[in-house]
Design an enzyme around this catalytic site. Structure first.
Site, PDB file in Angstrom:
ATOM      1  N   TYR A  15       0.822  -1.221   0.000  1.00  0.00           N
ATOM      2  CA  TYR A  15       0.000   0.000   0.000  1.00  0.00           C
ATOM      3  C   TYR A  15       0.857   1.273   0.000  1.00  0.00           C
ATOM      4  O   TYR A  15       0.789   2.080  -0.942  1.00  0.00           O
ATOM      5  CB  TYR A  15      -0.917  -0.071   1.223  1.00  0.00           C
ATOM      6  CG  TYR A  15      -1.667   1.182   1.550  1.00  0.00           C
ATOM      7  CD1 TYR A  15      -2.385   1.877   0.579  1.00  0.00           C
ATOM      8  CD2 TYR A  15      -1.687   1.659   2.867  1.00  0.00           C
ATOM      9  CE1 TYR A  15      -3.090   3.027   0.901  1.00  0.00           C
ATOM     10  CE2 TYR A  15      -2.401   2.792   3.200  1.00  0.00           C
ATOM     11  CZ  TYR A  15      -3.097   3.486   2.210  1.00  0.00           C
ATOM     12  OH  TYR A  15      -3.783   4.618   2.540  1.00  0.00           O
ATOM     13  N   GLY A  40       1.554  -7.940  -1.096  1.00  0.00           N
ATOM     14  CA  GLY A  40       1.428  -6.923  -2.142  1.00  0.00           C
ATOM     15  C   GLY A  40       0.757  -7.496  -3.390  1.00  0.00           C
ATOM     16  O   GLY A  40       0.411  -8.678  -3.436  1.00  0.00           O
ATOM     17  N   ASN A  95      10.165 -11.600   9.572  1.00  0.00           N
ATOM     18  CA  ASN A  95       9.909 -10.795   8.366  1.00  0.00           C
ATOM     19  C   ASN A  95      10.311  -9.332   8.535  1.00  0.00           C
ATOM     20  O   ASN A  95      10.604  -8.654   7.557  1.00  0.00           O
ATOM     21  CB  ASN A  95       8.433 -10.882   7.967  1.00  0.00           C
ATOM     22  CG  ASN A  95       8.096 -12.268   7.437  1.00  0.00           C
ATOM     23  OD1 ASN A  95       8.992 -13.027   7.091  1.00  0.00           O
ATOM     24  ND2 ASN A  95       6.829 -12.596   7.390  1.00  0.00           N
ATOM     25  N   TYR A 144       4.932  -6.174  16.984  1.00  0.00           N
ATOM     26  CA  TYR A 144       5.131  -5.345  15.790  1.00  0.00           C
ATOM     27  C   TYR A 144       6.000  -4.136  16.139  1.00  0.00           C
ATOM     28  O   TYR A 144       6.995  -3.845  15.463  1.00  0.00           O
ATOM     29  CB  TYR A 144       3.766  -4.898  15.242  1.00  0.00           C
ATOM     30  CG  TYR A 144       3.866  -3.834  14.183  1.00  0.00           C
ATOM     31  CD1 TYR A 144       4.557  -4.070  12.992  1.00  0.00           C
ATOM     32  CD2 TYR A 144       3.271  -2.576  14.365  1.00  0.00           C
ATOM     33  CE1 TYR A 144       4.658  -3.085  12.026  1.00  0.00           C
ATOM     34  CE2 TYR A 144       3.373  -1.593  13.400  1.00  0.00           C
ATOM     35  CZ  TYR A 144       4.059  -1.858  12.231  1.00  0.00           C
ATOM     36  OH  TYR A 144       4.170  -0.878  11.273  1.00  0.00           O
ATOM     37  N   LYS A 148      10.048  -3.222  14.904  1.00  0.00           N
ATOM     38  CA  LYS A 148      10.472  -1.981  14.239  1.00  0.00           C
ATOM     39  C   LYS A 148      11.488  -1.229  15.108  1.00  0.00           C
ATOM     40  O   LYS A 148      12.433  -0.620  14.592  1.00  0.00           O
ATOM     41  CB  LYS A 148       9.258  -1.108  13.946  1.00  0.00           C
ATOM     42  CG  LYS A 148       8.349  -1.668  12.860  1.00  0.00           C
ATOM     43  CD  LYS A 148       9.021  -1.544  11.500  1.00  0.00           C
ATOM     44  CE  LYS A 148       8.134  -2.048  10.375  1.00  0.00           C
ATOM     45  NZ  LYS A 148       8.724  -1.839   9.042  1.00  0.00           N
ATOM     46  N   ASN A 173      -1.176   6.804  11.443  1.00  0.00           N
ATOM     47  CA  ASN A 173      -2.104   5.902  10.744  1.00  0.00           C
ATOM     48  C   ASN A 173      -2.259   6.268   9.272  1.00  0.00           C
ATOM     49  O   ASN A 173      -2.986   7.208   8.929  1.00  0.00           O
ATOM     50  CB  ASN A 173      -3.451   5.885  11.469  1.00  0.00           C
ATOM     51  CG  ASN A 173      -3.349   5.124  12.766  1.00  0.00           C
ATOM     52  OD1 ASN A 173      -2.606   5.524  13.669  1.00  0.00           O
ATOM     53  ND2 ASN A 173      -4.038   4.010  12.860  1.00  0.00           N
ATOM     54  N   ARG A 224      -6.424   8.050  17.241  1.00  0.00           N
ATOM     55  CA  ARG A 224      -5.279   7.907  16.343  1.00  0.00           C
ATOM     56  C   ARG A 224      -5.123   9.165  15.495  1.00  0.00           C
ATOM     57  O   ARG A 224      -6.041   9.952  15.342  1.00  0.00           O
ATOM     58  CB  ARG A 224      -5.490   6.699  15.389  1.00  0.00           C
ATOM     59  CG  ARG A 224      -5.498   5.343  16.090  1.00  0.00           C
ATOM     60  CD  ARG A 224      -4.128   4.957  16.595  1.00  0.00           C
ATOM     61  NE  ARG A 224      -4.114   3.648  17.220  1.00  0.00           N
ATOM     62  CZ  ARG A 224      -4.384   3.429  18.512  1.00  0.00           C
ATOM     63  NH1 ARG A 224      -4.700   4.434  19.313  1.00  0.00           N
ATOM     64  NH2 ARG A 224      -4.331   2.205  19.001  1.00  0.00           N
ATOM     65  N   ARG A 285      -8.916  -4.650  21.434  1.00  0.00           N
ATOM     66  CA  ARG A 285      -7.979  -5.480  20.676  1.00  0.00           C
ATOM     67  C   ARG A 285      -6.648  -5.459  21.423  1.00  0.00           C
ATOM     68  O   ARG A 285      -6.162  -4.396  21.807  1.00  0.00           O
ATOM     69  CB  ARG A 285      -7.818  -4.879  19.273  1.00  0.00           C
ATOM     70  CG  ARG A 285      -6.983  -5.708  18.334  1.00  0.00           C
ATOM     71  CD  ARG A 285      -7.005  -5.141  16.928  1.00  0.00           C
ATOM     72  NE  ARG A 285      -6.365  -3.838  16.838  1.00  0.00           N
ATOM     73  CZ  ARG A 285      -6.228  -3.133  15.715  1.00  0.00           C
ATOM     74  NH1 ARG A 285      -6.714  -3.613  14.590  1.00  0.00           N
ATOM     75  NH2 ARG A 285      -5.632  -1.958  15.713  1.00  0.00           N
ATOM     76  N   ASP A 288      -3.370  -2.609  21.669  1.00  0.00           N
ATOM     77  CA  ASP A 288      -3.754  -1.262  21.205  1.00  0.00           C
ATOM     78  C   ASP A 288      -3.515  -0.201  22.279  1.00  0.00           C
ATOM     79  O   ASP A 288      -4.169  -0.220  23.328  1.00  0.00           O
ATOM     80  CB  ASP A 288      -5.256  -1.234  20.872  1.00  0.00           C
ATOM     81  CG  ASP A 288      -5.538  -1.471  19.410  1.00  0.00           C
ATOM     82  OD1 ASP A 288      -4.597  -1.422  18.599  1.00  0.00           O
ATOM     83  OD2 ASP A 288      -6.719  -1.695  19.085  1.00  0.00           O
TER      84      ASP A 288
END
Ligand code: UDP
Length: 321
Positions: A15, A40, A95, A144, A148, A173, A224, A285, A288
Site C-alpha cells: 500500500y 502486495g 519478516n 510489531y 520496528k 495511521n 489515532r 484489541r 492497542d
C-alpha cells in the site's frame, strides 16, 4: 541525490510502497520494486524494474544488487498488523527484523549506503505525553512495535559502524489513496479502521466492530492520528534528499497532529457518505494503545515536509471519489 537516481523500493507492491513508487516516478526517479507478493499485488508494481523476490533469500538480494545500479533503498517490506503480531510474534521478528539484517548485509557488501526505513508510531507504546515527539521513550507494547524498534537500533549501530546513512520515518495511521489510480489499501485480511468503516457503510461487510469503548478518552474509543499515504510518499522523497553524508541516523514522526477517536472516524464517514455506518462495540484489541498523536514539527522543520491532506475529511474523500 539527483532526481534521476535509482531507488530500490522493497515492498513496493504494498500500500504505502506502491504509492511512493508512483510518487517517485512522477518526479523522474528510476524505481526498482522488489516484493515477494506475500501481501502486495502484482498489478501495483509500478517500478521501471519489477522483481519478485524475497528478503529472506540472500541470493535474490545479491543477484538484484549485482544486476542493478542502486543509489538508495526505501525499505517498506514488512508485516504490519498489531493484533496478528501478538499472536504470531516470530513471524514479525523474521519478516521485519531478520529481513532487515539480510538487506543491510547486502547493501554493505555492495557499497549502497543510504536507506529510508518504514517505522511506526508503535515504537512509542503507550506514550506518556501527546503529541508525541521523537525524543519520547521507545517502549513498544506489542511485537510489531518491538520488531520496528529493533530495526531502528540496527540502523543506529550500522550508521556508526559502517558510515551508512539512515532515516526512519515513524508513520502514524496511513490512509487515503492517490486519486485517479487503481492503487489503494487492500490488505487481506483488512484490519485497518478506515477501509473497514467504508466497507461497513457500503454493506460489503457485517457491522464494524469498535474495539473497546472503555479507554480513558473522551468517548471511550481509541484515538489515532490519520495521515494521507501521498503525504507519506512526499516525506520519503524529502528524506532521500536531506539524508546525511556518512554515519547518520535520524527519525521523524509523520502524522497530522490531530487525534480522532474511532467514533469520530465513523461520524466523518457518515457525513461524507450521507449514510449511517452499522457498528457494534466489542472487546478491546490486544496491544492497542489508547492514544497515539504525532508531533511532526521535526519533519516539517528539518525535511521541509508539507502535508497536503491535513483534515480527516480530506483524507477520507480521496477514498470515496
Ligand atoms: N479499530 C476498530 N475496529 C476495527 C479496526 C480497528 O475499532 O475493525 C480501531 C483500533 O482498535 C484502533 C484504531 O481503530 O484503535 C485504528 O486501528 P488500525 O488497525 O486502523 O491502525 P493501528 O492504530 O492499529 O495502526
Amino acid at each position: 541525490m539527483k532526481k534521476s537516481a535509482t531507488i530500490l523500493v522493497s515492498g513496493g507492491a504494498g500500500y504505502i510502497g506502491s504509492h511512493t513508487v508512483w510518487y517517485l516516478n512522477q518526479l523522474g526517479y528510476r524505481t526498482i520494486v522488489f516484493d515477494n507478493l506475500s501481501t502486495g499485488f502484482r498489478q501495483d508494481m509500478l517500478g521501471d524494474v519489477n522483481r519478485i523476490g524475497d528478503l529472506q533469500n540472500p541470493w535474490d538480494l545479491k543477484r538484484l544488487f549485482l544486476q542493478e545500479p542502486i543509489d538508495a533503498v526505501i525499505h517498506f517490506a514488512a508485516n504490519i498488523a498489531v493484533g496478528e503480531s501478538v499472536k504470531e510474534p516470530l513471524k514479525y521478528y523474521r519478516n521485519n527484523t531478520v529481513s532487515l539484517v539480510n538487506l543491510l548485509e547486502t547493501m554493505q557488501a555492495s557499497g549502497v549506503k543510504k536507506l529510508v526505513f518504514s517505522s511506526t508510531a508503535a515504537v512509542y507504546g503507550n506514550p506518556v505525553l501527546c503529541p508525541i515527539s521523537e525524543d519520547a521513550p521507545i517502549a513498544p507494547v506489542n511485537p510489531y512495535g518491538h520488531s520496528k524498534a529493533w530495526g531502528e537500533q540496527m540502523l543506529r549501530d550500522c550508521a556508526s559502524a559502517y558510515g551508512m546513512d539512515f532515516v526512519a520515518l515513524r508513520y502514524f495511521n496511513a490512509c487515503g489513496k492517490a486519486p485517479a489510480t487503481h492503487l489503494g489499501e487492500k490488505h487481506d485480511p483488512e484490519t485497518h479502521l478506515i477501509p473497514l468503516v467504508l466497507d461497513a457503510v457500503a454493506g460489503r461487510r457485517p457491522p464494524l466492530k469498535v474495539f473497546g469503548n472503555d479507554y480513558n478518552t473522551l468517548d471511550g474509543t481509541c484515538i489515532r492520528d490519520y495521515v494521507h499515504v501521498l503525504d507519506l510518499a512526499q516525506a520519503h522523497e524529502l528524506a532521500l534528499q536531506k539524508m546525511g553524508d556518512g554515519g547518520s541516523f535520524s527519525a521523524f514522526n509523520l502524522g497530522n497532529g490531530q487525534g480522532h477517536s474511532v467514533l469520530e472516524v465513523i461520524r466523518a464517514v457518515e457525513e461524507i457518505c450521507q449514510k449511517p455506518v452499522p457498528f457494534e462495540f466489542a472487546a478491546r484489541r490486544e496491544g492497542d494503545p489508547a492514544v497515539l498523536v504525532a508531533s511532526s514539527a521535526k519533519a516539517k522543520e528539518k525535511l521541509g515536509w508539507k502535508p497536503k491532506f491535513e483534515s480527516l475529511q480530506s483524507i477520507i474523500k480521496t477514498l470515496v471519489q
